[in-house]
Write a protein that holds these residues in place. Structure first.
Motif, PDB file in Angstrom:
ATOM      1  N   GLU A  47     -50.527 -76.180 -82.723  1.00 57.62           N
ATOM      2  CA  GLU A  47     -51.373 -75.320 -83.546  1.00 57.62           C
ATOM      3  C   GLU A  47     -52.689 -76.011 -83.870  1.00 57.62           C
ATOM      4  OE1 GLU A  47     -49.875 -74.748 -87.700  1.00 57.62           O
ATOM      5  OE2 GLU A  47     -48.096 -75.642 -86.826  1.00 57.62           O
ATOM      6  N   GLN A  48     -53.657 -75.197 -84.252  1.00 54.81           N
ATOM      7  CA  GLN A  48     -54.972 -75.728 -84.567  1.00 54.81           C
ATOM      8  C   GLN A  48     -54.938 -76.391 -85.939  1.00 54.81           C
ATOM      9  OE1 GLN A  48     -58.140 -72.836 -84.597  1.00 54.81           O
ATOM     10  NE2 GLN A  48     -59.721 -74.412 -84.382  1.00 54.81           N
ATOM     11  N   ILE A  49     -55.448 -77.619 -85.999  1.00 59.39           N
ATOM     12  CA  ILE A  49     -55.480 -78.402 -87.234  1.00 59.39           C
ATOM     13  C   ILE A  49     -56.905 -78.447 -87.784  1.00 59.39           C
ATOM     14  CG2 ILE A  49     -55.092 -80.720 -88.194  1.00 59.39           C
ATOM     15  CD1 ILE A  49     -52.537 -79.250 -87.390  1.00 59.39           C
ATOM     16  N   VAL A  50     -57.869 -78.494 -86.887  1.00 60.01           N
ATOM     17  CA  VAL A  50     -59.279 -78.589 -87.274  1.00 60.01           C
ATOM     18  C   VAL A  50     -60.047 -77.442 -86.630  1.00 60.01           C
ATOM     19  CG1 VAL A  50     -61.378 -80.008 -87.164  1.00 60.01           C
ATOM     20  CG2 VAL A  50     -59.154 -81.108 -87.490  1.00 60.01           C
ATOM     21  N   GLU A  51     -60.816 -76.744 -87.442  1.00 61.29           N
ATOM     22  CA  GLU A  51     -61.706 -75.704 -86.948  1.00 61.29           C
ATOM     23  C   GLU A  51     -63.054 -76.367 -86.692  1.00 61.29           C
ATOM     24  OE1 GLU A  51     -63.733 -72.154 -89.233  1.00 61.29           O
ATOM     25  OE2 GLU A  51     -61.567 -71.812 -88.990  1.00 61.29           O
ATOM     26  N   LYS A  52     -63.501 -76.296 -85.427  1.00 57.46           N
ATOM     27  CA  LYS A  52     -64.726 -76.987 -85.036  1.00 57.46           C
ATOM     28  C   LYS A  52     -65.840 -75.971 -84.794  1.00 57.46           C
ATOM     29  CE  LYS A  52     -61.335 -79.474 -82.583  1.00 57.46           C
ATOM     30  NZ  LYS A  52     -60.364 -78.450 -82.331  1.00 57.46           N
ATOM     31  N   LYS A  53     -67.026 -76.335 -85.233  1.00 48.77           N
ATOM     32  CA  LYS A  53     -68.208 -75.514 -84.978  1.00 48.77           C
ATOM     33  C   LYS A  53     -69.180 -76.375 -84.189  1.00 48.77           C
ATOM     34  CE  LYS A  53     -71.965 -73.145 -87.321  1.00 48.77           C
ATOM     35  NZ  LYS A  53     -72.642 -72.999 -88.608  1.00 48.77           N
ATOM     36  N   VAL A  54     -69.533 -75.907 -82.995  1.00 50.94           N
ATOM     37  CA  VAL A  54     -70.428 -76.661 -82.123  1.00 50.94           C
ATOM     38  C   VAL A  54     -71.806 -76.734 -82.763  1.00 50.94           C
ATOM     39  CG1 VAL A  54     -71.476 -76.754 -79.838  1.00 50.94           C
ATOM     40  CG2 VAL A  54     -69.125 -75.968 -80.094  1.00 50.94           C
ATOM     41  N   ALA A  70     -66.958 -79.327 -88.980  1.00 50.89           N
ATOM     42  CA  ALA A  70     -65.505 -79.306 -88.781  1.00 50.89           C
ATOM     43  C   ALA A  70     -64.854 -79.148 -90.146  1.00 50.89           C
ATOM     44  CB  ALA A  70     -65.038 -80.596 -88.117  1.00 50.89           C
ATOM     45  N   ARG A  71     -63.792 -78.388 -90.170  1.00 56.45           N
ATOM     46  CA  ARG A  71     -63.029 -78.263 -91.416  1.00 56.45           C
ATOM     47  C   ARG A  71     -61.561 -78.092 -91.059  1.00 56.45           C
ATOM     48  NH1 ARG A  71     -61.107 -73.751 -93.454  1.00 56.45           N
ATOM     49  NH2 ARG A  71     -61.437 -71.793 -92.384  1.00 56.45           N
ATOM     50  N   LEU A  72     -60.708 -78.480 -91.974  1.00 57.29           N
ATOM     51  CA  LEU A  72     -59.276 -78.363 -91.732  1.00 57.29           C
ATOM     52  C   LEU A  72     -58.840 -76.913 -91.872  1.00 57.29           C
ATOM     53  CD1 LEU A  72     -57.769 -81.449 -93.623  1.00 57.29           C
ATOM     54  CD2 LEU A  72     -58.513 -81.272 -91.258  1.00 57.29           C
ATOM     55  N   THR A  73     -57.956 -76.491 -90.983  1.00 61.62           N
ATOM     56  CA  THR A  73     -57.331 -75.179 -91.100  1.00 61.62           C
ATOM     57  C   THR A  73     -56.259 -75.267 -92.186  1.00 61.62           C
ATOM     58  OG1 THR A  73     -55.625 -75.706 -89.486  1.00 61.62           O
ATOM     59  CG2 THR A  73     -57.685 -74.733 -88.631  1.00 61.62           C
ATOM     60  N   GLU A  74     -55.629 -74.161 -92.486  1.00 64.04           N
ATOM     61  CA  GLU A  74     -54.527 -74.169 -93.466  1.00 64.04           C
ATOM     62  C   GLU A  74     -53.419 -75.116 -93.008  1.00 64.04           C
ATOM     63  OE1 GLU A  74     -54.330 -72.785 -96.539  1.00 64.04           O
ATOM     64  OE2 GLU A  74     -56.433 -72.276 -96.207  1.00 64.04           O
ATOM     65  N   SER A  75     -53.142 -75.119 -91.693  1.00 67.67           N
ATOM     66  CA  SER A  75     -52.122 -76.027 -91.155  1.00 67.67           C
ATOM     67  C   SER A  75     -52.537 -77.481 -91.320  1.00 67.67           C
ATOM     68  CB  SER A  75     -51.867 -75.735 -89.678  1.00 67.67           C
ATOM     69  OG  SER A  75     -51.330 -74.459 -89.516  1.00 67.67           O
ATOM     70  N   GLY A  76     -53.814 -77.750 -91.096  1.00 64.40           N
ATOM     71  CA  GLY A  76     -54.325 -79.105 -91.267  1.00 64.40           C
ATOM     72  C   GLY A  76     -54.244 -79.562 -92.707  1.00 64.40           C
ATOM     73  N   LEU A  77     -54.595 -78.678 -93.629  1.00 58.79           N
ATOM     74  CA  LEU A  77     -54.502 -78.998 -95.060  1.00 58.79           C
ATOM     75  C   LEU A  77     -53.049 -79.238 -95.471  1.00 58.79           C
ATOM     76  CD1 LEU A  77     -57.099 -76.443 -96.471  1.00 58.79           C
ATOM     77  CD2 LEU A  77     -57.299 -78.952 -96.505  1.00 58.79           C
ATOM     78  N   ALA A  78     -52.141 -78.417 -94.952  1.00 51.74           N
ATOM     79  CA  ALA A  78     -50.714 -78.573 -95.281  1.00 51.74           C
ATOM     80  C   ALA A  78     -50.173 -79.898 -94.735  1.00 51.74           C
ATOM     81  CB  ALA A  78     -49.922 -77.399 -94.721  1.00 51.74           C
ATOM     82  N   LEU A  79     -50.581 -80.252 -93.518  1.00 51.69           N
ATOM     83  CA  LEU A  79     -50.146 -81.511 -92.921  1.00 51.69           C
ATOM     84  C   LEU A  79     -50.644 -82.698 -93.744  1.00 51.69           C
ATOM     85  CD1 LEU A  79     -48.850 -83.090 -90.556  1.00 51.69           C
ATOM     86  CD2 LEU A  79     -51.050 -82.871 -89.368  1.00 51.69           C
ATOM     87  N   LEU A  80     -51.915 -82.670 -94.126  1.00 48.98           N
ATOM     88  CA  LEU A  80     -52.478 -83.749 -94.934  1.00 48.98           C
ATOM     89  C   LEU A  80     -51.788 -83.828 -96.291  1.00 48.98           C
ATOM     90  CD1 LEU A  80     -54.547 -85.986 -95.336  1.00 48.98           C
ATOM     91  CD2 LEU A  80     -56.199 -84.228 -96.058  1.00 48.98           C
ATOM     92  N   LYS A  81     -51.521 -82.687 -96.893  1.00 43.32           N
ATOM     93  CA  LYS A  81     -50.837 -82.655 -98.194  1.00 43.32           C
ATOM     94  C   LYS A  81     -49.436 -83.259 -98.083  1.00 43.32           C
ATOM     95  CE  LYS A  81     -49.466 -79.509-101.875  1.00 43.32           C
ATOM     96  NZ  LYS A  81     -49.447 -78.108-102.334  1.00 43.32           N
ATOM     97  N   GLN A  82     -48.700 -82.919 -97.031  1.00 42.58           N
ATOM     98  CA  GLN A  82     -47.351 -83.455 -96.846  1.00 42.58           C
ATOM     99  C   GLN A  82     -47.391 -84.961 -96.613  1.00 42.58           C
ATOM    100  OE1 GLN A  82     -44.606 -81.938 -97.413  1.00 42.58           O
ATOM    101  NE2 GLN A  82     -43.224 -83.539 -96.758  1.00 42.58           N
ATOM    102  N   PHE A  83     -48.336 -85.435 -95.819  1.00 43.03           N
ATOM    103  CA  PHE A  83     -48.476 -86.867 -95.556  1.00 43.03           C
ATOM    104  C   PHE A  83     -48.755 -87.601 -96.863  1.00 43.03           C
ATOM    105  CE2 PHE A  83     -50.168 -90.835 -94.002  1.00 43.03           C
ATOM    106  CZ  PHE A  83     -49.505 -91.040 -92.802  1.00 43.03           C
ATOM    107  N   ARG A  84     -49.675 -87.064 -97.665  1.00 45.11           N
ATOM    108  CA  ARG A  84     -50.000 -87.685 -98.953  1.00 45.11           C
ATOM    109  C   ARG A  84     -48.807 -87.682 -99.896  1.00 45.11           C
ATOM    110  NH1 ARG A  84     -55.994 -85.235-100.319  1.00 45.11           N
ATOM    111  NH2 ARG A  84     -57.171 -86.917 -99.347  1.00 45.11           N
TER     112      ARG A  84
END
Length: 146
Positions: free
Chosen positions: A78-85, A93-107
Motif C-alpha cells: 500500500e501507499q505510505i507516502v503521497e508524492k507530488k512531483v 511529500a506527505r504521509l498517507t493515512e496508512s503511513g501515519l498509522a504505521l508511524l504511530k504504531q512504531f512510536r
C-alpha cells in the motif's frame, strides 16, 4: 540511564550497563519490513512535507530515502507516502493515512520498550554474571499490554 551492577566474580569491580534496543517490524517471512531509519524518515516526512528535507534530516541520501519508501510500499502492498512531483511550485511529500498509522504504531511500541527500560526497580533487582562471553541476545516477538 545507566545502572551500576556488581560483578559477581570480583565484588570491587563495577560495570556500567546501559540497556539499549534496535526496533524493527518483521513480516511473516521473517525479514525486516520497517526499521528505525524508516521510522525516522517517515517522521521527518510528516514534519517537513518534503522527501529531500526528510532525507537530509535523517542523514541519508535522497536516493536511499526513495529506495526505502519504495521498498516499504512494495513490501506492505500500500501507499505510505503521497508524492507530488516538483515544478514551478515545487514538489512535496506527505504521509498517507496508512503511513501515519504505521508511524504511530512504531512510536507506540518504541515508547513501551523505553518505558520498560526506565523501570529502575526491575533493573535494580537483576544481577548477571558478566564476562566477555556472556551476552544476551533476544528478539521481541510480541508485546502485550498487561
Amino acid at each position: 540511564m545507566g545502572m551500576r551492577i556488581r560483578n559477581l566474580a570480583r565484588k570491587k569491580d563495577r560495570i556500567l550497563l546501559q540497556p539499549t534496543f534496535k526496533l524493527s517490524f518483521e513480516g511473516e517471512a521473517k525479514h525486516t519490513l520497517v526499521d528505525q531509519i524508516d521510522a525516522i524518515l517517515l517522521r521527518f516526512i510528516s514534519e517537513r512535507n518534503s522527501l529531500t528535507e526528510a532525507a537530509k534530516a535523517a542523514g541519508i541520501s535522497y536516493r536511499n530515502a526513495w529506495g526505502r519508501i519504495n521498498a516499504l510500499e512494495s513490501n506492505l502492498g500500500e501507499q505510505i507516502v503521497e508524492k507530488k512531483v516538483g515544478g514551478r511550485e515545487g514538489g512535496g511529500a506527505r504521509l498517507t493515512e496508512s503511513g501515519l498509522a504505521l508511524l504511530k504504531q512504531f512510536r507506540r511500541v518504541r515508547k513501551y520498550l523505553f518505558d520498560a527500560l526506565e523501570d529502575r526497580e526491575f533493573w535494580e533487582h537483576i544481577s548477571y554474571k558478566l564476562s566477555a562471553r556472556n551476552r544476551i541476545k533476544g528478539r521481541v516477538v510480541e508485546v502485550q499490554r498487561g
